[in-house]
Design a protein around this motif. Structure first.
Motif, PDB file in Angstrom:
ATOM      1  N   ILE A 328     -20.093 -27.568  -7.289  1.00  0.00           N
ATOM      2  CA  ILE A 328     -19.621 -28.705  -6.489  1.00  0.00           C
ATOM      3  C   ILE A 328     -19.246 -29.878  -7.394  1.00  0.00           C
ATOM      4  O   ILE A 328     -18.240 -30.570  -7.177  1.00  0.00           O
ATOM      5  N   ASN A 329     -20.037 -30.093  -8.443  1.00  0.00           N
ATOM      6  CA  ASN A 329     -19.805 -31.225  -9.339  1.00  0.00           C
ATOM      7  C   ASN A 329     -18.633 -31.006 -10.290  1.00  0.00           C
ATOM      8  O   ASN A 329     -18.012 -31.973 -10.749  1.00  0.00           O
ATOM      9  N   ASN A 330     -18.321 -29.740 -10.585  1.00  0.00           N
ATOM     10  CA  ASN A 330     -17.323 -29.470 -11.614  1.00  0.00           C
ATOM     11  C   ASN A 330     -16.016 -28.885 -11.100  1.00  0.00           C
ATOM     12  O   ASN A 330     -15.066 -28.750 -11.859  1.00  0.00           O
ATOM     13  N   ILE A 331     -15.973 -28.522  -9.828  1.00  0.00           N
ATOM     14  CA  ILE A 331     -14.722 -28.023  -9.252  1.00  0.00           C
ATOM     15  C   ILE A 331     -14.261 -28.998  -8.184  1.00  0.00           C
ATOM     16  O   ILE A 331     -14.854 -29.086  -7.112  1.00  0.00           O
ATOM     17  N   GLN A 332     -13.213 -29.725  -8.496  1.00  0.00           N
ATOM     18  CA  GLN A 332     -12.716 -30.754  -7.581  1.00  0.00           C
ATOM     19  C   GLN A 332     -11.499 -30.297  -6.782  1.00  0.00           C
ATOM     20  O   GLN A 332     -11.199 -30.850  -5.727  1.00  0.00           O
ATOM     21  N   SER A 333     -10.776 -29.308  -7.285  1.00  0.00           N
ATOM     22  CA  SER A 333      -9.524 -28.898  -6.653  1.00  0.00           C
ATOM     23  C   SER A 333      -9.776 -28.167  -5.333  1.00  0.00           C
ATOM     24  O   SER A 333     -10.509 -27.166  -5.298  1.00  0.00           O
ATOM     25  N   TYR A 334      -9.167 -28.658  -4.296  1.00  0.00           N
ATOM     26  CA  TYR A 334      -9.314 -28.059  -2.969  1.00  0.00           C
ATOM     27  C   TYR A 334      -8.866 -26.603  -2.972  1.00  0.00           C
ATOM     28  O   TYR A 334      -9.492 -25.744  -2.352  1.00  0.00           O
ATOM     29  N   SER A 335      -7.776 -26.314  -3.695  1.00  0.00           N
ATOM     30  CA  SER A 335      -7.214 -24.971  -3.709  1.00  0.00           C
ATOM     31  C   SER A 335      -8.126 -23.960  -4.389  1.00  0.00           C
ATOM     32  O   SER A 335      -7.972 -22.754  -4.201  1.00  0.00           O
ATOM     33  N   ILE A 336      -9.075 -24.445  -5.184  1.00  0.00           N
ATOM     34  CA  ILE A 336     -10.023 -23.557  -5.866  1.00  0.00           C
ATOM     35  C   ILE A 336     -11.348 -23.514  -5.116  1.00  0.00           C
ATOM     36  O   ILE A 336     -11.900 -22.450  -4.842  1.00  0.00           O
ATOM     37  N   LYS A 337     -11.862 -24.688  -4.764  1.00  0.00           N
ATOM     38  CA  LYS A 337     -13.176 -24.775  -4.141  1.00  0.00           C
ATOM     39  C   LYS A 337     -13.196 -24.115  -2.757  1.00  0.00           C
ATOM     40  O   LYS A 337     -14.146 -23.400  -2.409  1.00  0.00           O
ATOM     41  N   THR A 338     -12.162 -24.331  -1.966  1.00  0.00           N
ATOM     42  CA  THR A 338     -12.159 -23.844  -0.589  1.00  0.00           C
ATOM     43  C   THR A 338     -12.286 -22.326  -0.487  1.00  0.00           C
ATOM     44  O   THR A 338     -13.213 -21.831   0.167  1.00  0.00           O
ATOM     45  N   PRO A 339     -11.394 -21.541  -1.101  1.00  0.00           N
ATOM     46  CA  PRO A 339     -11.550 -20.085  -0.959  1.00  0.00           C
ATOM     47  C   PRO A 339     -12.833 -19.557  -1.586  1.00  0.00           C
ATOM     48  O   PRO A 339     -13.401 -18.575  -1.095  1.00  0.00           O
ATOM     49  N   LEU A 340     -13.319 -20.207  -2.641  1.00  0.00           N
ATOM     50  CA  LEU A 340     -14.554 -19.749  -3.278  1.00  0.00           C
ATOM     51  C   LEU A 340     -15.748 -19.900  -2.334  1.00  0.00           C
ATOM     52  O   LEU A 340     -16.523 -18.960  -2.125  1.00  0.00           O
ATOM     53  N   PHE A 341     -15.897 -21.080  -1.735  1.00  0.00           N
ATOM     54  CA  PHE A 341     -17.040 -21.309  -0.866  1.00  0.00           C
ATOM     55  C   PHE A 341     -16.896 -20.597   0.477  1.00  0.00           C
ATOM     56  O   PHE A 341     -17.888 -20.186   1.081  1.00  0.00           O
ATOM     57  N   GLN A 342     -15.678 -20.432   0.950  1.00  0.00           N
ATOM     58  CA  GLN A 342     -15.475 -19.637   2.163  1.00  0.00           C
ATOM     59  C   GLN A 342     -15.890 -18.188   1.926  1.00  0.00           C
ATOM     60  O   GLN A 342     -16.499 -17.547   2.802  1.00  0.00           O
ATOM     61  N   TYR A 343     -15.569 -17.688   0.756  1.00  0.00           N
ATOM     62  CA  TYR A 343     -15.940 -16.321   0.396  1.00  0.00           C
ATOM     63  C   TYR A 343     -17.459 -16.165   0.379  1.00  0.00           C
ATOM     64  O   TYR A 343     -18.005 -15.188   0.910  1.00  0.00           O
ATOM     65  N   TYR A 344     -18.134 -17.147  -0.208  1.00  0.00           N
ATOM     66  CA  TYR A 344     -19.601 -17.123  -0.237  1.00  0.00           C
ATOM     67  C   TYR A 344     -20.163 -17.122   1.190  1.00  0.00           C
ATOM     68  O   TYR A 344     -21.087 -16.362   1.514  1.00  0.00           O
ATOM     69  N   ASP A 345     -19.640 -17.990   2.050  1.00  0.00           N
ATOM     70  CA  ASP A 345     -20.133 -18.082   3.427  1.00  0.00           C
ATOM     71  C   ASP A 345     -19.998 -16.741   4.152  1.00  0.00           C
ATOM     72  O   ASP A 345     -20.889 -16.320   4.887  1.00  0.00           O
ATOM     73  N   LYS A 346     -18.871 -16.072   3.932  1.00  0.00           N
ATOM     74  CA  LYS A 346     -18.651 -14.786   4.598  1.00  0.00           C
ATOM     75  C   LYS A 346     -19.603 -13.718   4.059  1.00  0.00           C
ATOM     76  O   LYS A 346     -20.134 -12.899   4.821  1.00  0.00           O
ATOM     77  N   LEU A 347     -19.819 -13.729   2.748  1.00  0.00           N
ATOM     78  CA  LEU A 347     -20.744 -12.755   2.163  1.00  0.00           C
ATOM     79  C   LEU A 347     -22.169 -12.994   2.630  1.00  0.00           C
ATOM     80  O   LEU A 347     -22.948 -12.042   2.794  1.00  0.00           O
ATOM     81  N   LYS A 348     -22.508 -14.257   2.836  1.00  0.00           N
ATOM     82  CA  LYS A 348     -23.849 -14.583   3.311  1.00  0.00           C
ATOM     83  C   LYS A 348     -24.076 -13.944   4.682  1.00  0.00           C
ATOM     84  O   LYS A 348     -25.147 -13.378   4.956  1.00  0.00           O
ATOM     85  N   VAL A 349     -23.080 -14.038   5.544  1.00  0.00           N
ATOM     86  CA  VAL A 349     -23.175 -13.412   6.863  1.00  0.00           C
ATOM     87  C   VAL A 349     -23.286 -11.895   6.721  1.00  0.00           C
ATOM     88  O   VAL A 349     -24.096 -11.241   7.387  1.00  0.00           O
ATOM     89  N   LEU A 350     -22.484 -11.329   5.824  1.00  0.00           N
ATOM     90  CA  LEU A 350     -22.502  -9.883   5.623  1.00  0.00           C
ATOM     91  C   LEU A 350     -23.842  -9.421   5.069  1.00  0.00           C
ATOM     92  O   LEU A 350     -24.352  -8.363   5.463  1.00  0.00           O
ATOM     93  N   ALA A 351     -24.439 -10.202   4.166  1.00  0.00           N
ATOM     94  CA  ALA A 351     -25.743  -9.851   3.593  1.00  0.00           C
ATOM     95  C   ALA A 351     -26.819  -9.817   4.664  1.00  0.00           C
ATOM     96  O   ALA A 351     -27.756  -9.001   4.601  1.00  0.00           O
ATOM     97  N   GLU A 352     -26.689 -10.687   5.647  1.00  0.00           N
ATOM     98  CA  GLU A 352     -27.675 -10.749   6.725  1.00  0.00           C
ATOM     99  C   GLU A 352     -27.404  -9.717   7.813  1.00  0.00           C
ATOM    100  O   GLU A 352     -28.280  -9.432   8.639  1.00  0.00           O
ATOM    101  N   ASN A 353     -26.189  -9.145   7.820  1.00  0.00           N
ATOM    102  CA  ASN A 353     -25.817  -8.147   8.833  1.00  0.00           C
ATOM    103  C   ASN A 353     -25.084  -6.984   8.154  1.00  0.00           C
ATOM    104  O   ASN A 353     -23.884  -6.774   8.387  1.00  0.00           O
ATOM    105  N   PRO A 354     -25.760  -6.213   7.305  1.00  0.00           N
ATOM    106  CA  PRO A 354     -25.085  -5.180   6.507  1.00  0.00           C
ATOM    107  C   PRO A 354     -24.430  -4.090   7.336  1.00  0.00           C
ATOM    108  O   PRO A 354     -23.488  -3.445   6.867  1.00  0.00           O
TER     109      PRO A 354
END
Length: 501
Positions: A328-354
């Protein structure tokens, strides 16, 4: 001690996408991004529209598609059915000015977030495309460049791989010089704008860097060279300019393929002559080096994001979570941060519902011989963890992993785990001979041509070796070539599954 090719190979392995995740995305319209909720959302809705004339020339062409590649080198494909009058419209989110690919006929175009581009396509005149909109000349010029001899190169000539390092470098320099000369002719002819000037020179540079890096990988692997060998250092010095490709202007998306190469070179310099015993410490050292050494701030963001994206690809959510504040502190670009954190959020759901991702894969394999084989394996081993090794008799890396597989089996002796070896794309007699030589316990299954095709297609296997982890409930948890038995993390992942009730 880790050889040059070991470090590079391990980093390159991380590129492999887990097919479970892709299947999960297909059936789950999950658009929330809790981690990104505080990011300002710029205008991203982008439109490609137009009309196709003389559709009767190619009556089987029913759809038009737009392929977008983001910093992860991940493709997102958007499609629209072509209406009876030939019209179409595709709307998608775009976070950065970049090239996207339009099929059929059109090819690559450059588009800005929030822009609308109208295309005129005539199936009787497939050599020409009309562009309407703010980027009309930009795309007319790009179309001309990519559909002429301006961009033809022979960096990837198979015979060139037989050259020694200095002669190969001379060849690449010569090819690059020729491409630049052609580009100069192109500039004189069309007088392109700055976006095209940047994109076309980067087209040449990226082809050049790719040729050098893959030659270096092959040559170092064959000759067991260290990163401090003079010829390796000579090549790496030429690759240091990769960072210049990453700017806030239009980006040539082929450059994303170079991020793992560059990270691998950094890792090799840092860890050669050291035995990496603690992964967390190694990651800290690598990330600190990226933060300190990267003079290009945007390139630093790309390197960080790509590294942690590849960690997510291996389902290492804990690594991502423990470094979230750093990102969060080192990635400021919206075009980079957004897909990265969206990907994490989706994987988190998948990890909880394999079971979600697993069921989607199984559904895709319905009524195939591959599904019959997979069901048989799962049904026979209910209550066990299943480790499937997809291999082929002609595959050197597959057979090189077999001794490690034997060691893994010995370490887990007495545990509720079944080792299954699926031999695909091979001749049955060679399979019998090979497993006799390997003397490997476990459940060995031979797949004929049809079964091999179904297994490959159903599990999206791009190459072997390929490994699949199934939990005690019969859910496919992970898959990919990174789950090889020689990878120390594989046994940790298996042990976690063994703990589950």
């Amino acid at each position: 001690m880790h050889s040059f090719e070991d470090i590079i190979f391990n980093v390159l392995l991380r590129i492999n996408m887990k097919k479970i995740i892709d299947s999960f995305f297909i059936i789950t319209a999950l658009t929330i991004c809790v981690s990104c909720s505080k990011i300002e959302n710029p205008e991203t809705k982008t439109t490609i529209t137009g009309k196709i004339e003389n559709m009767d020339v190619y009556p089987n062409t029913k759809t038009i598609s737009v392929t977008i590649v983001d910093f992860r080198d991940k493709k997102s494909i958007f499609t629209d059915s072509i209406k009876s009058d030939g019209s179409f419209e595709i709307v998608f989110d775009l976070y950065k000015t970049q090239d996207v690919k339009v099929d059929p006929i059109v090819g690559e175009i450059i588009i800005h977030p929030g822009e609308t581009i109208e295309l005129g396509i005539d199936f009787k005149d497939i050599g020409n495309v009309d562009f309407i909109g703010k980027s009309q000349k930009t795309n007319q010029d790009l179309y001309k460049y990519l559909n002429s001899n301006y961009c033809i190169n022979n960096f990837n000539d198979l015979d060139s791989r037989k050259l020694n390092p200095k002669d190969f470098m001379k060849l690449c320099d010569s090819v690059k010089s020729n491409l630049i000369s052609k580009r100069n002719d192109f500039i004189l002819e069309v007088n392109p704008n700055q976006e095209i000037l940047k994109w076309t020179i980067e087209y040449i540079d990226i082809s050049y860097y790719n040729a050098l890096s893959y030659y270096l990988f092959r040559y170092s692997h064959k000759n067991k060279l260290s990163p401090f060998d003079s010829i390796v250092k000579y090549y790496i010095n030429h690759l240091d300019s990769i960072s210049l490709l990453f700017t806030s202007e239009v980006i040539n998306t082929d450059s994303y393929k170079l991020l793992d190469i560059y990270t691998g070179i950094i890792a090799q310099k840092l860890f050669y002559n050291q035995k990496i015993s603690n992964k967390d410490s190694a990651i800290t050292v690598l990330i600190d080096n990226i933060l300190i050494e990267s003079k290009n701030d945007l390139f630093k963001e790309y390197l960080l994001a790509n590294f942690f994206y590849q960690e997510l690809n291996q389902f290492n959510l804990n690594t991502f979570e423990s470094n979230k504040e750093l990102l969060i502190n080192n990635i400021q670009s919206y075009s980079i941060k957004t897909p990265l954190f969206q990907y994490y959020d989706k994987l988190k759901v998948l990890a909880e519902n394999p079971e979600i991702g697993s069921n989607s894969i199984k559904a895709k394999m319905t009524n195939t011989s591959g599904k019959v084989i997979l069901d048989s394996i799962i049904n026979k081993n209910r209550g066990k963890v299943i480790y499937i090794d997809c291999w082929a008799t002609w595959c050197g890396p597959c057979k090189a992993e077999m001794p490690h597989s034997k060691e893994l089996m010995e370490k887990l002796q007495g545990e509720k785990i079944e080792f299954v070896y699926l031999c695909i794309d091979s001749k049955e007699e060679l399979w019998k001979q090979t497993i006799s030589i390997l003397q490997l316990d476990g459940n060995h299954i031979y797949c004929d041509n049809k079964q091999s095709q179904d297994i490959r297609k159903g599990l999206d296997i791009d190459g072997v070796p390929y490994y699949i982890l199934i939990n005690k409930h019969g859910h496919i948890i992970e898959s990919g070539n990174y789950l090889r038995p020689s990878n120390s993390e594989t046994i940790n992942k298996i042990k976690e599954l063994l703990k589950e009730s």
